[in-house]
Design a protein around this motif. Structure first.
Motif, PDB file in Angstrom:
ATOM      1  N   PHE A 199     -62.757-100.741 -26.481  1.00 55.24           N
ATOM      2  CA  PHE A 199     -63.245-100.566 -25.112  1.00 55.24           C
ATOM      3  C   PHE A 199     -63.319-101.911 -24.419  1.00 55.24           C
ATOM      4  N   PHE A 200     -63.435-101.860 -23.100  1.00 52.58           N
ATOM      5  CA  PHE A 200     -63.645-103.052 -22.283  1.00 52.58           C
ATOM      6  C   PHE A 200     -64.197-102.595 -20.941  1.00 52.58           C
ATOM      7  N   PHE A 201     -64.535-103.555 -20.114  1.00 52.55           N
ATOM      8  CA  PHE A 201     -65.056-103.266 -18.783  1.00 52.55           C
ATOM      9  C   PHE A 201     -64.134-103.896 -17.751  1.00 52.55           C
ATOM     10  N   ILE A 202     -63.978-103.226 -16.599  1.00 56.36           N
ATOM     11  CA  ILE A 202     -63.207-103.815 -15.515  1.00 56.36           C
ATOM     12  C   ILE A 202     -64.084-103.953 -14.278  1.00 56.36           C
ATOM     13  N   ALA A 203     -63.807-104.999 -13.528  1.00 52.83           N
ATOM     14  CA  ALA A 203     -64.458-105.224 -12.241  1.00 52.83           C
ATOM     15  C   ALA A 203     -63.366-105.269 -11.181  1.00 52.83           C
ATOM     16  N   THR A 204     -63.575-104.514 -10.112  1.00 57.29           N
ATOM     17  CA  THR A 204     -62.633-104.468  -8.999  1.00 57.29           C
ATOM     18  C   THR A 204     -63.430-104.521  -7.704  1.00 57.29           C
ATOM     19  N   ALA A 205     -62.726-104.703  -6.604  1.00 59.04           N
ATOM     20  CA  ALA A 205     -63.361-104.672  -5.288  1.00 59.04           C
ATOM     21  C   ALA A 205     -62.369-104.076  -4.294  1.00 59.04           C
ATOM     22  N   ASP A 206     -62.897-103.364  -3.311  1.00 61.38           N
ATOM     23  CA  ASP A 206     -62.028-102.813  -2.284  1.00 61.38           C
ATOM     24  C   ASP A 206     -61.623-103.916  -1.301  1.00 61.38           C
ATOM     25  N   ARG A 207     -60.890-103.555  -0.281  1.00 58.10           N
ATOM     26  CA  ARG A 207     -60.387-104.564   0.665  1.00 58.10           C
ATOM     27  C   ARG A 207     -61.504-105.305   1.397  1.00 58.10           C
ATOM     28  N   ASP A 208     -62.710-104.713   1.472  1.00 59.70           N
ATOM     29  CA  ASP A 208     -63.842-105.355   2.137  1.00 59.70           C
ATOM     30  C   ASP A 208     -64.729-106.139   1.182  1.00 59.70           C
ATOM     31  N   GLY A 267     -58.742 -96.872  -7.127  1.00 56.26           N
ATOM     32  CA  GLY A 267     -58.598 -96.886  -5.677  1.00 56.26           C
ATOM     33  C   GLY A 267     -58.770 -98.290  -5.125  1.00 56.26           C
ATOM     34  N   ASN A 268     -59.714 -99.026  -5.701  1.00 58.06           N
ATOM     35  CA  ASN A 268     -59.889-100.426  -5.299  1.00 58.06           C
ATOM     36  C   ASN A 268     -58.632-101.240  -5.585  1.00 58.06           C
ATOM     37  N   ILE A 269     -58.030-101.028  -6.755  1.00 60.63           N
ATOM     38  CA  ILE A 269     -56.832-101.776  -7.132  1.00 60.63           C
ATOM     39  C   ILE A 269     -55.702-101.509  -6.134  1.00 60.63           C
ATOM     40  N   VAL A 270     -55.591-100.283  -5.653  1.00 58.96           N
ATOM     41  CA  VAL A 270     -54.563 -99.960  -4.662  1.00 58.96           C
ATOM     42  C   VAL A 270     -54.760-100.805  -3.401  1.00 58.96           C
ATOM     43  N   GLU A 271     -56.023-101.047  -3.025  1.00 54.79           N
ATOM     44  CA  GLU A 271     -56.334-101.823  -1.826  1.00 54.79           C
ATOM     45  C   GLU A 271     -56.384-103.329  -2.071  1.00 54.79           C
ATOM     46  N   ASN A 272     -56.809-103.728  -3.274  1.00 50.07           N
ATOM     47  CA  ASN A 272     -57.050-105.136  -3.589  1.00 50.07           C
ATOM     48  C   ASN A 272     -56.699-105.321  -5.066  1.00 50.07           C
ATOM     49  N   PRO A 273     -55.622-106.006  -5.383  1.00 48.75           N
ATOM     50  CA  PRO A 273     -55.153-106.066  -6.767  1.00 48.75           C
ATOM     51  C   PRO A 273     -55.962-106.951  -7.711  1.00 48.75           C
ATOM     52  N   ASN A 274     -56.955-107.673  -7.212  1.00 46.03           N
ATOM     53  CA  ASN A 274     -57.728-108.561  -8.083  1.00 46.03           C
ATOM     54  C   ASN A 274     -58.558-107.758  -9.078  1.00 46.03           C
ATOM     55  N   ILE A 275     -58.489-108.167 -10.349  1.00 47.52           N
ATOM     56  CA  ILE A 275     -59.220-107.465 -11.400  1.00 47.52           C
ATOM     57  C   ILE A 275     -59.825-108.469 -12.366  1.00 47.52           C
ATOM     58  N   GLY A 276     -61.004-108.137 -12.863  1.00 45.05           N
ATOM     59  CA  GLY A 276     -61.633-108.871 -13.947  1.00 45.05           C
ATOM     60  C   GLY A 276     -61.805-107.921 -15.116  1.00 45.05           C
ATOM     61  N   MET A 277     -61.518-108.402 -16.310  1.00 39.34           N
ATOM     62  CA  MET A 277     -61.645-107.588 -17.520  1.00 39.34           C
ATOM     63  C   MET A 277     -62.556-108.334 -18.497  1.00 39.34           C
ATOM     64  N   LEU A 278     -63.487-107.598 -19.081  1.00 36.53           N
ATOM     65  CA  LEU A 278     -64.432-108.186 -20.028  1.00 36.53           C
ATOM     66  C   LEU A 278     -64.362-107.400 -21.334  1.00 36.53           C
ATOM     67  N   PHE A 279     -64.034-108.099 -22.409  1.00 32.96           N
ATOM     68  CA  PHE A 279     -63.955-107.519 -23.749  1.00 32.96           C
ATOM     69  C   PHE A 279     -65.123-108.078 -24.557  1.00 32.96           C
ATOM     70  N   ILE A 280     -65.911-107.199 -25.165  1.00 34.77           N
ATOM     71  CA  ILE A 280     -67.054-107.632 -25.969  1.00 34.77           C
ATOM     72  C   ILE A 280     -66.938-107.038 -27.367  1.00 34.77           C
ATOM     73  N   ASP A 281     -66.993-107.899 -28.356  1.00 38.75           N
ATOM     74  CA  ASP A 281     -67.011-107.487 -29.757  1.00 38.75           C
ATOM     75  C   ASP A 281     -68.435-107.721 -30.261  1.00 38.75           C
ATOM     76  N   PHE A 282     -69.226-106.640 -30.307  1.00 37.45           N
ATOM     77  CA  PHE A 282     -70.620-106.762 -30.712  1.00 37.45           C
ATOM     78  C   PHE A 282     -70.751-107.070 -32.204  1.00 37.45           C
ATOM     79  N   SER A 283     -69.809-106.631 -33.011  1.00 37.03           N
ATOM     80  CA  SER A 283     -69.888-106.879 -34.454  1.00 37.03           C
ATOM     81  C   SER A 283     -69.773-108.363 -34.785  1.00 37.03           C
TER      82      SER A 283
END
Length: 154
Positions: free
Chosen positions: A37-46, A83-99
């Motif tokens: 698993f991982f987490f993504i952060a996106t933002a719309d055009r605003d 939907g945000n990616i369609v408007e604004n292609p910037n993405i942040g991805m966070l991978f966490i290995d708790f083990s």
């Protein structure tokens, strides 16, 4: 590298920042592909932000040292992040290995693709997101809780 705000805070707290790469090494590619698993952060055009969880096995496929893909499975049907990616292609991805108490961050440009060949990597996916890596860096491992699995009888 970074924003004026980042530099202002580095100066204030007398830190040097971190080493930021622009490509996935073989070791980092293996790490990313092994994550469930991982987490993504996106933002719309605003600039309105959204953060979401992504999971599955596999959750990510690295195509080369600058490109990875991840699946979009049927979910709640809101399509907020994509939907945000369609408007604004910037993405942040966070991978966490708790083990192993490790984190990895990837920032880049994303695009949503309806590509049958790429979807074959992810059974049940309805489309894929292709990410062109711009920044990749390990994150501080402090304060990551250690995941301890409890088996029956303990």
């Amino acid at each position: 590298m970074g924003t004026a705000g980042e530099q202002m805070l580095r100066d204030k707290f007398q830190t040097n920042g971190i080493r930021v790469g622009q490509k996935l090494t073989p070791l980092l590619s293996s790490y990313v592909e092994a994550m469930e698993f991982f987490f993504i952060a996106t933002a719309d055009r605003d600039g309105n932000c959204d953060c979401s969880f992504r999971g599955g096995s596999p959750s990510v496929k690295v195509l080369d040292d600058e490109t990875l893909i991840f699946p979009d499975y049927p979910g709640n049907g809101a399509f907020q992040s994509l939907g945000n990616i369609v408007e604004n292609p910037n993405i942040g991805m966070l991978f966490i290995d708790f083990s192993h108490q490790q984190r990895l961050r990837i920032n880049g440009k994303a695009e949503v693709l309806d590509d049958e060949e790429l979807r074959r990597w992810f059974v049940g996916s309805i489309q894929v997101v292709k990410v062109t890596v711009e920044q990749v860096y390990r994150n501080c491992s402090a304060r990551i809780p250690k995941l301890v699995s409890l088996s029956k009888g303990e």
